[in-house]
Design an enzyme around this catalytic site. Sequence first.
Site, mmCIF file in Angstrom:
data_model
loop_
_atom_site.group_PDB
_atom_site.id
_atom_site.type_symbol
_atom_site.label_atom_id
_atom_site.label_comp_id
_atom_site.label_asym_id
_atom_site.label_seq_id
_atom_site.Cartn_x
_atom_site.Cartn_y
_atom_site.Cartn_z
ATOM 1 N N ASP A 174 -18.867 -2.885 20.582
ATOM 2 C CA ASP A 174 -18.078 -3.836 20.545
ATOM 3 C C ASP A 174 -17.228 -4.805 21.467
ATOM 4 O O ASP A 174 -16.859 -3.450 22.088
ATOM 5 C CB ASP A 174 -16.527 -3.631 19.124
ATOM 6 C CG ASP A 174 -16.913 -2.918 18.077
ATOM 7 O OD1 ASP A 174 -18.366 -3.133 17.550
ATOM 8 O OD2 ASP A 174 -16.525 -1.964 17.151
ATOM 9 N N LYS A 175 -16.970 -5.763 21.654
ATOM 10 C CA LYS A 175 -16.689 -6.695 22.454
ATOM 11 C C LYS A 175 -15.051 -5.360 23.863
ATOM 12 O O LYS A 175 -15.150 -6.050 24.123
ATOM 13 C CB LYS A 175 -16.253 -8.209 21.679
ATOM 14 C CG LYS A 175 -15.349 -8.561 22.811
ATOM 15 C CD LYS A 175 -14.566 -10.145 22.776
ATOM 16 C CE LYS A 175 -14.293 -10.897 23.616
ATOM 17 N NZ LYS A 175 -13.618 -12.067 23.147
#
Length: 332
Positions: A148-149
Site C-alpha cells: 500500500d502507498k
Amino acid sequence: MSDDPLIEDDEATVLEGRLEAGGTRLDKALAEIFPTLSRARLQALLAEGVVSRDGEPVSGGSAKALPGLYAIAVPPVVSAIPLPEAIPLTVLYEDADLIVVDKAAGMAAHPAPGCETGTLVNALLAHCGTSLSGIGGVARPGIVHRLDKDTSGVMVAAKTDRAHAGLSALFSAHDIERTYVALTRGAPSPPKGRIETLIGRSSSDRKKMAVLRSGGRKAVTDYVVERTFGLPAKAGGAPLAARVACTLHTGRTHQIRVHLASKGAPILGDPVYGSGSPAATVRAAIAEAGLKRQALHAAVLGLVHPVTGEALRFETPPPNDMAELERRLAEL
C-alpha cells in the site's frame, strides 16, 4: 439535446449539454446528451465532483435527472506510459534480473488514477532504464507485488521478462517469505495464532475490504505479539498498544490491516480500518512521533532467485516514524 460546445482550458475540457426533460437516471440521461462518454465514465466523473447542472455540482448516477444545462469538466488525458523520474531509491539488492528496494511510506507502487507520478515504477524506470519496458503491462513495469502507498518496506521488482515470469509463479504459489511489523491499538488475543478468513469487497463500502462469511478469497495470516505497551485498565484487560509480527501466507488486498482489525487490534494510524480511538496517551505518542500513516512495515522478504536459484533474504527495520512511535509507546 446537446449544445456540444467544447471549452478548452489548461486543466480540463468542459463539455456542455442541455437536458430538456428529466425523470430518468442521471447517468443514463447524461449518456444520451454526451454520447462520447460511457455510463461507466460518467459515473466516475460524477463521483469526482466535476459534473454540474446550471452551475451547481451534482453527483450520484442513480439519482433522477432534472432538466437544465449540464457541464462536465473532463480531466486532461494522462499518458498510459509512465515516465522516468529521478526519485532516490534505497536499493538492497540488484543484478541483471532483479532489484530489491526498501520502499518509503508515501510512495505508491505504480501509477493509478489520482496518483500518476512519483511512484516506484517512475523511479525504477529512471534507475533501471529500458530494461523494465513492457514488463507486467504498460502501467506496472516490473511490478509483481505491491505494498500500500503508506506501507513502508521491502519490495522486489523484475528487470527482465524471465525474472517477471519466475517471480509471478513464486507469488502465485505463495512460495515467498513475507513478514510485516505492525503497531496496533490494544493487542490481538491470543498473543499468537493464525487468522484464516475469506476477504473481499465490503458490501457497505466498495472502497474497503472486509472479512466475509461467503464469497471473497481465502486469506491466511500468522501473527505473534512481540511486545505490549501500557498497562491494561483492569486485570485481564488488553494493553494499550502492541508490536505484532505478521507472516503472510496469501497476499490479499489490505490483508494484514483487515485481519488485525477483525481481531479487535487495528493498526495505529490506519485511516480506513482503524475503527475506534486509541487511549489518549497513545494518541499523544502518535502525534509526537509524527506518524501520519498506518504503522505497518514490510520487514522481511525471502525468496529463491527465479533465474539463478540462489536463496535471498532481506530484512529492514521500521523507518523513523514507526521507530519513534515504538520508543514513545515503551514509555507508557
